[in-house]
Design an enzyme around this catalytic site. Structure first.
Site, PDB file in Angstrom:
ATOM      1  N   GLY A 135     -61.263 -31.693  -5.425  1.00 24.98           N
ATOM      2  CA  GLY A 135     -61.241 -30.408  -5.768  1.00 24.98           C
ATOM      3  C   GLY A 135     -59.396 -30.226  -5.410  1.00 24.98           C
ATOM      4  O   GLY A 135     -59.459 -30.577  -5.581  1.00 24.98           O
ATOM      5  N   GLU A 376     -53.689 -26.973 -13.095  1.00 27.48           N
ATOM      6  CA  GLU A 376     -52.278 -27.164 -11.907  1.00 27.48           C
ATOM      7  C   GLU A 376     -52.973 -26.098 -10.786  1.00 27.48           C
ATOM      8  O   GLU A 376     -51.675 -26.183 -10.242  1.00 27.48           O
ATOM      9  CB  GLU A 376     -51.106 -27.398 -13.121  1.00 27.48           C
ATOM     10  CG  GLU A 376     -51.015 -27.721 -13.872  1.00 27.48           C
ATOM     11  CD  GLU A 376     -50.923 -29.520 -13.894  1.00 27.48           C
ATOM     12  OE1 GLU A 376     -51.045 -29.901 -12.429  1.00 27.48           O
ATOM     13  OE2 GLU A 376     -50.573 -29.622 -14.520  1.00 27.48           O
TER      14      GLU A 376
END
Length: 398
Positions: A135, A376
Site C-alpha cells: 500500500g 502516485e
C-alpha cells in the site's frame, strides 16, 4: 488554442513545443484512442511518433542528447497528451521519472551509460516501489537485496509496475541492511536492466503478464518477481546504498506533478466534449447549453479545470526553481485528481444516456479518471503530506 488552461510567461521554444504536441494529439492520438483503448492495444505507432519528436528526451540535458527542457514544459506536454489519451502519457511518465532520478542522483558513469539512449527512446524507463501487501507504507518494503561479493542478490515481489513489460530499464526500491534504526534509511534504489517482454525475462527475474484493469488500457501494468536475481554493485543508483528512499521521493514529486497534469488533461477533454455536446443536443426547442442547469454545470467545470491547471503549473515551477515543493505538488495532485473525477462525471451527466455508450469518448474518460485518485499516492496520502508540511511551516512558537 482553447481558452482554458493557458499558461502565462512561456518562452517561444515552449510555445512551439506545445503547439507541435497539440497538433500531434489532435491528428495522431484522439482519432485512434477509442479503438486502441477498447482493444487494450499498446499504442506502438504513437510511441514511435513521440520518439521522432524527441519527447523521450524532453527533460534530459542537452549534453546527453536531450532537449534540456524544464519540468513545467514536461507537465504541459503531459497535459496535452493526456487530453488525447491518458495511457499515452503513462508510457512516458515513468521514463521521465527514471531520467530525472539519474540526472539528479546517478553517478557520472550511470548518466553517461543511460541518459543518451533514454533521450532517443532506445532505453525506456520504468520504476517500482509498491508491493502486494505494501500500500502506501513504502518503508515497510520486503523485497530484499543481500550483498554477495561484487553483486547483490535480490528476492521479492513488486506490484503495479507501469510499463513493466515494455520498458528495459527499471529503477527498483528494495531493502538493504544498513543497520539503521529508521526503516526508510535501509532502502536502496537499483537500476535493473532487462529485456522487454513477459515471463522469465532474465535468470531470476519474471514479469508475469499484464494486469487487467478497469481503465488505463493499452499501457501495460505488471508485477515484477525476483528469485535469486543477481545485480552488480555498480547498478546501485548513485553508487551508495541506503539512499533509495530519498531518491524515490524526489522522483515521486515529479510523478505527482505528472499525475496532476494528466488529471488536468482529462478534465480539459471532458469539458471540451461536454460543451460541444451541450451546444448540439436540443431539448424543449433549444440547445441544452441554454438551460440554466447545464450552463451552471459548464461554468463550474471550467472553473475547476482552470484552478487545477494553475496549481499544477505552480508546483512545476517551484520544482524547476530548486525550491522544496512537496506541499505544492501534493496540493496540485490532490485538487487536480479530485476535480478531474468531478468534471468527468458532470460531462458524463450532460451526455445523458449516450455517455454510457462505448461509442462516445466520455465513457472511456469515466473509466480513466478514477486511476488518478490513487496513482502516485491516494488523496488521503496527499492530505497527510500537505498537513505535515503546513505544521512544519506554521510551527507554533508558543
Amino acid at each position: 488554442m482553447a481558452r482554458l488552461a493557458r499558461t502565462a510567461g512561456l518562452t517561444d521554444v515552449q510555445e512551439e513545443i506545445l503547439s507541435t504536441v497539440r497538433t500531434f494529439v489532435d491528428k495522431e492520438i484522439i482519432p485512434h484512442a477509442q479503438a486502441l483503448e477498447h482493444g487494450d492495444t499498446y499504442p506502438a505507432d504513437i510511441v514511435e511518433g513521440m520518439k521522432e519528436m524527441g519527447l523521450f528526451g524532453l527533460t534530459i540535458p542537452e549534453e546527453f542528447g536531450g532537449l534540456g527542457e524544464s519540468l513545467l514544459t514536461y507537465a504541459l506536454v503531459v497535459e496535452q497528451i493526456a487530453r488525447g489519451w491518458m495511457s499515452v502519457s503513462g508510457v512516458i511518465n515513468t521514463h521521465f521519472i527514471v531520467a530525472h532520478m539519474l540526472k539528479q542522483h546517478g553517478t557520472p558513469e550511470q548518466q553517461q551509460k543511460y541518459l543518451p539512449r533514454m533521450a532517443t527512446g532506445e532505453v525506456r524507463g520504468s520504476f517500482s516501489m509498491s508491493e502486494p501487501e505494501l500500500g502506501s507504507d513504502v518503508a515497510a518494503i520486503r523485497t530484499r537485496a543481500v550483498r554477495d561479493g561484487d553483486d547483490f542478490v535480490v528476492n521479492g515481489q513488486k506490484m503495479w509496475l507501469t510499463n513493466g513489460g515494455t520498458s528495459n530499464l527499471t529503477a527498483v526500491l528494495v531493502k538493504t541492511d544498513e543497520g539503521e534504526e529508521k526503516a526508510h534509511r535501509n532502502l536502496t534504489t537499483f537500476l535493473v536492466e532487462k529485456p522487454e517482454g513477459y515471463g522469465e525475462v532474465a535468470p531470476g527475474l519474471t514479469i508475469p503478464g499484464k494486469i487487467d484493469k478497469m481503465g488505463y488500457k493499452g499501457v501495460d501494468t505488471t508485477e515484477m518477481v525476483f528469485d535469486g536475481f543477481r545485480l552488480p554493485a555498480e547498478q546501485v543508483l548513485g553508487g551508495r546504498t541506503g539512499r533509495g528512499f530519498r531518491h524515490m521521493m524526489d522522483g515521486v514529486e515529479v510523478g505527482r506533478v505528472n499525475v496532476a497534469a494528466r488529471a488536468c488533461g482529462i478534465a480539459l477533454r471532458s469539458f471540451e466534449l461536454a460543451i460541444e455536446y451541450a451546444q448540439q443536443r436540443k431539448t424543449f426547442g433549444k440547445p441544452i447549453a441554454e438551460h440554466q442547469a447545464i450552463a451552471f454545470k459548464l461554468a463550474e467545470m471550467a472553473t475547476k479545470v482552470e484552478a487545477a491547471h494553475l496549481m499544477m503549473v505552480n508546483a512545476a515551477r517551484l520544482k524547476d526553481s530548486g525550491a522544496r515543493n512537496d506541499v505544492e505538488a501534493g496540493m496540485a495532485k490532490l485538487i487536480a485528481s479530485e476535480y478531474c473525477a468531478e468534471v468527468t462525471q458532470e460531462a458524463f451527466r450532460i451526455h445523458g444516456g449516450y455517455g454510457y455508450s462505448k461509442e462516445y469518448e466520455i465513457e472511456r474518460l469515466m473509466r480513466e479518471a478514477p486511476f488518478l485518485l490513487i496513482g502516485e499516492g491516494t488523496s488521503e496520502i496527499q492530505k497527510t503530506i500537505i498537513s505535515r508540511g503546513l505544521l512544519r511551516d506554521y510551527q507554533s512558537r508558543g
